[in-house]
Design an enzyme around this catalytic site. Structure first.
Site, PDB file in Angstrom:
ATOM      1  N   PHE A 156      83.587  46.815  68.255  1.00 31.47           N
ATOM      2  CA  PHE A 156      82.642  47.745  68.889  1.00 31.47           C
ATOM      3  C   PHE A 156      82.653  47.567  70.401  1.00 31.47           C
ATOM      4  CE2 PHE A 156      78.255  49.739  69.128  1.00 31.47           C
ATOM      5  CZ  PHE A 156      78.659  50.954  68.597  1.00 31.47           C
ATOM      6  N   GLY A 157      83.879  47.563  70.928  1.00 31.30           N
ATOM      7  CA  GLY A 157      84.047  47.483  72.383  1.00 31.30           C
ATOM      8  C   GLY A 157      83.977  48.877  72.995  1.00 31.30           C
ATOM      9  N   ARG A 158      84.540  49.001  74.193  1.00 33.09           N
ATOM     10  CA  ARG A 158      84.428  50.251  74.947  1.00 33.09           C
ATOM     11  C   ARG A 158      84.978  51.461  74.199  1.00 33.09           C
ATOM     12  NH1 ARG A 158      85.826  46.438  79.045  1.00 33.09           N
ATOM     13  NH2 ARG A 158      87.960  46.598  78.299  1.00 33.09           N
ATOM     14  N   ILE A 159      86.181  51.299  73.594  1.00 28.85           N
ATOM     15  CA  ILE A 159      86.818  52.467  72.946  1.00 28.85           C
ATOM     16  C   ILE A 159      86.038  52.862  71.696  1.00 28.85           C
ATOM     17  CG2 ILE A 159      88.940  53.337  71.859  1.00 28.85           C
ATOM     18  CD1 ILE A 159      90.496  51.438  73.807  1.00 28.85           C
ATOM     19  N   THR A 240      94.001  53.165  65.892  1.00 29.21           N
ATOM     20  CA  THR A 240      94.515  53.362  67.261  1.00 29.21           C
ATOM     21  C   THR A 240      94.532  52.020  67.988  1.00 29.21           C
ATOM     22  OG1 THR A 240      92.277  53.852  68.023  1.00 29.21           O
ATOM     23  CG2 THR A 240      93.675  55.751  67.509  1.00 29.21           C
ATOM     24  N   ARG A 242      96.036  48.215  66.985  1.00 28.72           N
ATOM     25  CA  ARG A 242      97.375  47.640  66.942  1.00 28.72           C
ATOM     26  C   ARG A 242      97.866  47.708  65.509  1.00 28.72           C
ATOM     27  NH1 ARG A 242      97.689  48.475  71.558  1.00 28.72           N
ATOM     28  NH2 ARG A 242      98.084  47.047  73.284  1.00 28.72           N
ATOM     29  N   GLU A 271     106.491  48.789  65.635  1.00 27.01           N
ATOM     30  CA  GLU A 271     106.850  50.076  66.231  1.00 27.01           C
ATOM     31  C   GLU A 271     107.909  49.873  67.329  1.00 27.01           C
ATOM     32  OE1 GLU A 271     102.722  50.910  67.526  1.00 27.01           O
ATOM     33  OE2 GLU A 271     103.509  51.085  69.562  1.00 27.01           O
ATOM     34  N   HIS A 289     101.967  56.370  69.245  1.00 27.47           N
ATOM     35  CA  HIS A 289     101.215  55.530  70.197  1.00 27.47           C
ATOM     36  C   HIS A 289     100.809  56.339  71.442  1.00 27.47           C
ATOM     37  CE1 HIS A 289     100.597  51.026  71.389  1.00 27.47           C
ATOM     38  NE2 HIS A 289      99.653  51.797  71.935  1.00 27.47           N
ATOM     39  N   GLY A 291      97.599  56.968  72.420  1.00 28.26           N
ATOM     40  CA  GLY A 291      96.208  56.721  72.841  1.00 28.26           C
ATOM     41  C   GLY A 291      95.921  57.001  74.309  1.00 28.26           C
TER      42      GLY A 291
HETATM   43  C1  DGY Z   1      97.036  49.690  75.603  1.00 29.54           C
HETATM   44  O1  DGY Z   1      96.850  49.909  76.811  1.00 29.54           O
HETATM   45  O2  DGY Z   1      96.802  48.596  75.107  1.00 29.54           O
HETATM   46  C2  DGY Z   1      97.537  50.812  74.756  1.00 29.54           C
HETATM   47  O3  DGY Z   1      97.986  50.410  73.529  1.00 29.54           O
HETATM   48  C3  DGY Z   1      98.581  51.626  75.471  1.00 29.54           C
HETATM   49  O4  DGY Z   1      97.887  52.315  76.447  1.00 29.54           O
END
Ligand code: DGY
Length: 323
Positions: A156-159, A240, A242, A271, A289, A291
């Protein structure tokens, strides 16, 4: 005074490469071919800063090369599990990353995959391209409604919080999360979020599960066969974070055998080599990948690296130092 020498491992946005050229004695990688371990070692021996990205594996073996000149590794990426940070620390190297600037774009991709998986978007696109669409009918390609459903976030971090905001305020979703620490009360209140005590509790309750924890040994195969079996048969898994957070083989089995309804993946174990099992499945949406892949964000990430190394060379503490 001589300009510091920096080595950049991949192509970066043109305006960032131009700034690097103006400020430093820079070795760019115009071919964009990933550097070998020997090339990375040579870079550490000949440059003051190495600027890798999340696909460059900076191992203890590379970091331990004799006769190092480099003092800082400015990673282009928020995740830094590509770097053996313990080895870097032991070698006296500073490591920085690029947080904050990719938060919204990565959350957008997580939301995109959630919608794609729920509404069978990849499958529909393939159907049309393969000229197999025979027309609208009441029972054709029914997916699942997203609005009002429950989203479970692991990490539950920023993203994760940015995704929760979009999901709760935009789609009226109920938010559950599992995280090692308690977020500020104001965040909990805004999202009307509920913290789960265990991953298992979250998996069994959520309609959509989205992964937002860091990669690495501590979270390797956190989502395994046993845990996939706890999810609802109508649930979707979104990754999204790892690739190695999910046991790919177990996920393929879960999708094939209907333990869960679908998945949306932006990251993969090993990957860009993808388990061919995924390619045979219709109920998985696959992205390469993407994101942080917007023009604005990639420029902002480059600027973040520039700010970090500029601070370091000025004898100051870089803003995004991780070790
Ligand atoms: C990150 O920055 O860790 C992403 O996987 C690629 O932007």
């Amino acid at each position: 005074m001589n300009k510091p020498k920096v080595v950049v491992t991949r192509r970066w946005p043109a305006e960032i490469e131009a700034r690097l050229k103006a400020l430093y004695d820079v070795q760019l990688n115009e071919s964009d071919i990933p550097m070998t371990a020997d090339e990375l070692k040579l870079a550490l021996q000949t440059a003051d800063a190495l600027l890798p990205t999340v696909t460059d594996s900076i191992t203890a073996g590379i970091l331990g090369v004799e006769g190092k000149r480099a003092k800082i590794i400015g990673n282009f990426g928020v995740g830094y599990n590509n770097i053996d940070v313990n080895a870097a620390k032991a070698q006296g190297l500073v490591v920085t990353n690029t947080p904050h600037v990719l938060t919204d774009c990565t959350a957008d991709i997580a939301m995109l995959l959630l919608l794609m998986s729920a509404r069978r978007a990849s499958e529909g696109d393939r159907l049309i391209r393969n000229r197999q669409w025979t027309g609208w009918r009441p029972t054709h390609m029914l997916g699942q409604k997203v609005t009002g459903k429950t989203l479970g976030l692991i990490g539950f971090g920023r993203i994760a919080q940015a995704m929760a905001k979009k999901a709760h305020h935009g789609f009226g979703m109920r938010i559950l999360f599992y995280a090692p620490s308690q977020p500020a009360q104001a965040i909990m209140d805004d999202l009307q979020a509920t913290r789960c005590d265990t991953v298992e509790e979250l998996l069994s309750e959520a309609n959509f599960v989205s992964l937002h924890c860091p990669g690495g040994e501590a979270t390797r195969h956190l989502i395994n066969e046993q845990r996939l079996k706890l999810m609802r048969p109508s649930a979707h898994l979104i990754n999204t974070a790892r690739g190695d957070v999910v046991d790919g083989k177990a996920l393929i089995k879960a999708l094939k055998e209907g333990w869960i309804a679908g998945a949306g993946l932006d990251v993969f174990e090993g990957e860009p080599n993808i388990d061919p099992g995924f390619l045979e499945l219709d109920n998985v949406a696959l992205l390469p990948h993407l994101g942080s892949a917007t023009e604005e964000t990639r420029v902002a990430m480059g600027n973040r690296v520039l700010a970090n190394i500029a601070a370091f060379f000025a004898g100051e503490e870089p803003g995004d130092r991780v070790v």
